[in-house]
Design a protein around this motif. Structure first.
Motif: not given
Length: 456
Positions: A57-59, A184-187, A190-193, A268-271
């Protein structure tokens, strides 16, 4: 002795159970035990996924959430703390309520943190609300203790190591699985879901509870031995092994929860970039856990545990070097090595526990089945407490990370602290279990002859 399933206190209860009787085991017991193991693994796996939910979740929590890295580490630490504490009552709930009944209840309990996170996971939610929801996910950490205690009762002594190893490994893999699902969700979305991930776990939780209700059994002969618990609490080796388990399982669960956040904060990695790496270490650590037990069988638990801590100290040195020079490739090599080594140590430390108590029985003049029974009784009582204290190591790791990033913006100081701790674990393992004083209180623990696991 035959196993018969009969109504008892309103549930599916087996009134008689004797897995040590080879005829009963071949004709009836093995089939029932394997069936209960299968659905126990599934339920425990989901429990581990929910316990480690906030490592994912923190990602999803970008700048719009207004929470700094220290605050995110504290969210993870809160889940870790609650998960460690509930292991103690969960260990003894099986005998009070029945393994099948408690598996159903503990699975349904996972709905509370999952639904709560589904409701609140959006920018603008207060930090206190996030803390409360993170605390709720701790109930998933308790599932391991009750699941291991339950499965231990189903299998004969000669099969316990295999059964408990499979049960533990299947549960631990819940950590990388939820992290892969988050990737899988982020890819894809996106990181807003984050709600997509949470929504996917709700039917899995319900399925775990339903399968446990219709396919698992309670064992009526299982009863708590409060005398063994009191005796284990008074034994110094319970606390020494708790300390060592902080170094192994505490490292595994603490690093599992913190890995992605460290990659985001320090490198500095992206989610998406963080999520694509986060699952690797926990997956390898879960898969290699049985190897640690097998090596302990062959060479002795204390020897493998000492070697593991020496290697963990060396790997931490690599991480300190990489952290100080901001070298992500070297950092990943050292960090993944820590996961693998902590998995090996999980297996070897658990193999030490029954050997220690059986060795104490032999030192007291017991022999044969009497010594084995004493070892099973005391180690079974001690393992619940050792598992709970060990999980607190995950809390310590996340709090140390929080303080390091809060004070310096880097995790280097945290890794230096961990390096010192592993050095202390090396010294304790050698001094207590491998050194050969003239009057050893626990003989030959470093070369125990294939002790069997008896409980979590």
């Amino acid at each position: 002795m035959t196993g018969t399933t009969a109504p008892h206190r309103g549930g599916r209860w087996i009134e008689q159970w004797d897995p040590e009787d080879e005829t009963f085991w071949k004709e009836t017991g093995e089939r029932i035990a394997r069936r209960n193991l299968l659905y126990s693994v599934f339920s425990e796996h989901i429990g581990f996924s929910i316990w480690s939910l906030w490592s994912v979740m923190v990602l999803f929590m970008g700048p719009a959430y207004g929470i700094d890295p220290a605050g995110k580490f504290f969210l993870i630490a809160t889940a870790t703390l609650v998960g460690a504490l509930v292991r103690v009552p969960y260990t003894f709930a099986v005998a009070r309520f029945g393994g099948r009944n408690w598996t159903v209840f503990s699975a349904l309990m996972l709905l509370a943190p999952t639904v709560a996170a589904l409701v609140v996971m959006e920018p603008g939610t207060s930090y206190g609300t996030f803390l409360l929801v993170a605390a709720l996910t701790g109930v998933g950490g308790g599932n391991f203790a009750s699941s291991m205690t339950n499965i231990n009762a189903f299998f004969p002594l000669r099969k316990k190591g295999w059964a408990l190893g499979l049960n533990a490994g299947g549960g631990n893999i819940g950590v990388p699985v939820v992290q892969l699902a988050g990737l899988l969700v982020i890819a894809t979305a996106g990181a807003t879901h984050p709600r997509l991930l949470l929504g996917a776990y709700i039917p899995l939780i319900v399925l775990a509870a339903v399968l446990a209700a219709v396919r698992m059994d309670n064992l009526a002969p299982v009863r708590n031995d409060t005398g063994a618990v009191r005796e284990a609490l008074k034994d110094a080796h319970t606390w020494i092994m708790s300390f060592l388990y902080i170094g192994t399982f505490g490292s595994f669960i603490g690093y599992s929860f913190a890995f992605g956040l460290v990659l985001q904060t320090q490198f500095g990695r992206t989610p998406l970039q963080a999520a694509s790496l986060t699952f690797v270490g926990p997956l390898l650590g879960s898969l290699i856990r049985p190897v640690g037990g097998a090596l302990a069988d062959r060479f002795g638990g204390a020897r493998i545990t000492l070697g593991t801590f020496v290697a963990m100290a060396a790997a931490t040195g690599v991480v300190v070097f990489a952290s100080g020079r901001s070298s992500l490739p070297v950092f990943l090599v050292g960090f993944v090595a820590l996961f693998v080594l902590s998995g090996l140590g999980n297996g070897s430390t658990y193999k030490m526990i029954p050997g220690i108590f059986q060795a104490k029985a032999l030192a007291r003049g017991m022999s044969g089945e009497a010594a084995a029974a004493y070892g099973r009784r005391l180690s079974g009582a001690a393992m619940g407490l050792i598992g709970a204290v060990g999980a607190l190591g995950g809390l310590g790791i996340n709090l140390v990370f929080r303080e390091a990033f809060l004070s310096s913006g880097s995790g280097t100081a945290a890794f230096v602290t961990f390096l010192g701790f592993y050095a202390l674990c090396c010294a304790v393992t050698w001094a207590v279990y491998l050194r050969r004083p003239a009057a050893a209180t626990v003989p030959a623990v470093g070369v125990e002859a294939k002790p069997q696991l008896t409980s979590v």
